[in-house]
Motif scaffolding. Structure first.
Motif, short mmCIF file in Angstrom:
data_model
loop_
_atom_site.label_atom_id
_atom_site.label_comp_id
_atom_site.label_asym_id
_atom_site.label_seq_id
_atom_site.Cartn_x
_atom_site.Cartn_y
_atom_site.Cartn_z
N UNK A 65 0.83 -1.21 0.00
CA UNK A 65 0.00 0.00 0.00
C UNK A 65 0.87 1.26 0.00
N UNK A 66 1.97 1.24 0.73
CA UNK A 66 2.89 2.38 0.73
C UNK A 66 3.49 2.57 -0.66
N UNK A 67 3.85 1.49 -1.32
CA UNK A 67 4.38 1.58 -2.68
C UNK A 67 3.38 2.19 -3.65
N UNK A 68 2.12 1.76 -3.55
CA UNK A 68 1.07 2.31 -4.40
C UNK A 68 0.87 3.78 -4.11
N UNK A 69 0.88 4.14 -2.82
CA UNK A 69 0.70 5.53 -2.40
C UNK A 69 1.81 6.42 -2.96
#
Length: 82
Positions: A65-69
């Protein structure tokens, strides 16, 4: 066209941000080790314990999720400079 893409990415960023906050809050706390570190306990502060089960799933989900963000944020910056 760019305005529509920017708006879609902005909405996606808001949704991913909410999911990220929820996933961080759902992770199990590790207060045992922190309390030992400050009270001069057994020194578990620097030991790495392998995450298992729910904790491992939540760590991976949060990392993804951090990567997508970050990707969405970068895309928004690029579109806003045009």
């Amino acid at each position: 066209m760019d305005k529509m893409i920017f708006d879609v990415l902005l909405v996606a960023m808001l949704i991913v941000s909410a999911v990220l906050v929820i996933s961080i809050l759902m992770q199990p706390s590790k207060q045992d080790g922190a309390a030992d570190a400050f009270s001069g306990g057994s020194g578990e502060l620097f030991e790495r314990r392998k995450a298992r089960g729910f904790e491992a799933v939540m760590q991976r989900f949060t990392a993804i999720t951090i990567g997508i963000w970050l990707l969405l944020g970068f895309m928004l910056v690029v579109l806003s400079t045009k």
